[in-house]
Design a protein around this motif. Structure first.
Motif, short mmCIF file in Angstrom:
data_model
loop_
_atom_site.label_atom_id
_atom_site.label_comp_id
_atom_site.label_asym_id
_atom_site.label_seq_id
_atom_site.Cartn_x
_atom_site.Cartn_y
_atom_site.Cartn_z
N GLU A 16 -30.10 -5.81 -11.31
CA GLU A 16 -31.11 -5.12 -12.12
C GLU A 16 -30.49 -4.49 -13.36
O GLU A 16 -31.09 -4.50 -14.44
CB GLU A 16 -31.83 -4.06 -11.27
CG GLU A 16 -32.84 -4.68 -10.32
CD GLU A 16 -33.48 -3.68 -9.38
OE1 GLU A 16 -32.93 -2.57 -9.18
OE2 GLU A 16 -34.55 -4.01 -8.82
N LEU A 19 -29.79 -7.38 -15.79
CA LEU A 19 -31.06 -7.85 -16.36
C LEU A 19 -31.56 -6.88 -17.43
O LEU A 19 -31.99 -7.29 -18.50
CB LEU A 19 -32.11 -8.00 -15.26
CG LEU A 19 -33.51 -8.40 -15.73
CD1 LEU A 19 -33.49 -9.79 -16.36
CD2 LEU A 19 -34.49 -8.36 -14.57
N ARG A 22 -29.51 -7.23 -20.66
CA ARG A 22 -29.84 -8.43 -21.41
C ARG A 22 -31.24 -8.35 -22.04
O ARG A 22 -31.46 -8.81 -23.15
CB ARG A 22 -29.71 -9.66 -20.52
CG ARG A 22 -28.27 -10.11 -20.40
CD ARG A 22 -28.00 -10.92 -19.16
NE ARG A 22 -26.63 -11.35 -19.07
CZ ARG A 22 -25.61 -10.56 -18.73
NH1 ARG A 22 -25.81 -9.28 -18.49
NH2 ARG A 22 -24.39 -11.04 -18.65
N THR A 23 -32.16 -7.76 -21.31
CA THR A 23 -33.52 -7.61 -21.83
C THR A 23 -33.53 -6.68 -23.04
O THR A 23 -34.25 -6.93 -24.01
CB THR A 23 -34.45 -7.07 -20.72
OG1 THR A 23 -34.34 -7.91 -19.58
CG2 THR A 23 -35.89 -7.06 -21.17
N TYR A 156 -29.60 -16.23 -22.99
CA TYR A 156 -30.31 -15.08 -22.42
C TYR A 156 -31.74 -15.44 -22.03
O TYR A 156 -32.17 -15.16 -20.92
CB TYR A 156 -30.33 -13.92 -23.42
CG TYR A 156 -29.07 -13.08 -23.45
CD1 TYR A 156 -27.86 -13.55 -22.97
CD2 TYR A 156 -29.10 -11.80 -23.96
CE1 TYR A 156 -26.72 -12.79 -23.00
CE2 TYR A 156 -27.95 -11.02 -24.00
CZ TYR A 156 -26.77 -11.51 -23.52
OH TYR A 156 -25.65 -10.74 -23.55
N GLN A 160 -30.12 -16.85 -18.30
CA GLN A 160 -29.71 -15.65 -17.58
C GLN A 160 -30.88 -14.77 -17.15
O GLN A 160 -30.95 -14.36 -15.99
CB GLN A 160 -28.71 -14.85 -18.42
CG GLN A 160 -27.37 -15.54 -18.49
CD GLN A 160 -26.32 -14.68 -19.18
OE1 GLN A 160 -26.61 -13.72 -19.86
NE2 GLN A 160 -25.06 -15.07 -19.01
N ILE A 161 -31.79 -14.43 -18.06
CA ILE A 161 -32.90 -13.55 -17.70
C ILE A 161 -33.77 -14.17 -16.59
O ILE A 161 -34.03 -13.52 -15.58
CB ILE A 161 -33.72 -13.14 -18.94
CG1 ILE A 161 -32.88 -12.19 -19.81
CG2 ILE A 161 -35.04 -12.48 -18.53
CD1 ILE A 161 -33.51 -11.80 -21.12
N TYR A 164 -31.63 -14.06 -13.33
CA TYR A 164 -31.56 -12.72 -12.74
C TYR A 164 -32.90 -12.35 -12.10
O TYR A 164 -32.92 -11.77 -11.00
CB TYR A 164 -31.15 -11.67 -13.76
CG TYR A 164 -29.67 -11.70 -14.09
CD1 TYR A 164 -28.72 -11.66 -13.09
CD2 TYR A 164 -29.23 -11.75 -15.40
CE1 TYR A 164 -27.36 -11.69 -13.38
CE2 TYR A 164 -27.88 -11.78 -15.71
CZ TYR A 164 -26.94 -11.74 -14.70
OH TYR A 164 -25.61 -11.77 -14.98
N ASN A 165 -34.00 -12.67 -12.77
CA ASN A 165 -35.32 -12.38 -12.18
C ASN A 165 -35.50 -13.10 -10.85
O ASN A 165 -35.98 -12.52 -9.88
CB ASN A 165 -36.44 -12.79 -13.15
CG ASN A 165 -36.66 -11.77 -14.24
OD1 ASN A 165 -36.48 -10.58 -14.03
ND2 ASN A 165 -37.06 -12.23 -15.41
#
Length: 199
Positions: A16, A19, A22-23, A156, A160-161, A164-165
């Protein structure tokens, strides 16, 4: 890119955090990419204009080509070129400063009348040539930085995003299932204890 993780709350918290980082970074990287894209476009247009200017000067000089056979090549040389550095969207770019021309003295009365104009024309040509070279270097550096930034945005956004989600979703489901199983096991044990107490 598969994200490695463990099915526990520590891994969930770590994912988390990653994430969230990156967000938060994604809009900044996107704006950097669009700024670099605009700067590359401007630099390419400027390089094109310089190239055209250089060609037009060369064509203009063709009329003097017969005269330049009398010109002594060692009469003018470039002594020093000052280069500075400026940053555009975090990319260090060379910036042309002063060009130092060294002009040897020549006898004004013995030399042809056009020598002074010829020297100015040559200085102008050299200046445009150096500016053109610096601009092509600028375009190359900015384009390279833009490509790297675009790759990072795509990494990203598309890898990655979402990864990770997905990992966070799997861990949460696993933890929920584990808690549900634990609660079910407790109910079963409780009901057994209640049945044994009745007997």
């Amino acid at each position: 890119m598969a994200i490695k993780f463990q099915y526990n709350k520590t891994a969930l918290n770590e994912l988390e955090k990653r994430l969230k980082a990156r967000t938060r970074a994604l809009p900044t990287i996107k704006s950097k990419e669009s700024a670099l894209r605009m700067e590359v476009k401007k630099a390419k247009a400027e390089a094109g204009r310089r190239e055209k200017e250089l060609h037009s000067k060369m064509e203009e000089m063709e009329g003097f080509s017969r005269l330049f056979t009398e010109f002594k090549p060692d009469l003018i040389s470039v002594g020093d070129v000052e280069l500075g550095v400026c940053k555009i969207a975090g990319v260090r770019i060379p910036r042309l400063g002063k060009i130092d021309f060294q002009v040897k003295e020549y006898p004004l009365f013995d030399a042809p009348l056009w020598y002074a104009d010829g020297l100015l024309l040559l200085q102008d040509l050299v200046r445009i040539g150096i500016e053109s070279e610096i601009l092509s270097c600028k375009v190359s550096l900015l384009d390279s930085a833009r490509k790297k930034t675009t790759q990072k945005v795509n990494l990203y956004e598309k890898v990655q995003i979402p990864g990770y989600n997905e990992a966070i979703r799997k861990i949460k489901r696993f933890i929920e299932d584990e808690e549900n199983l634990s609660k079910s096991a407790q109910k079963i044990v409780k009901s057994r204890h209640a049945q044994e107490a009745e007997l």
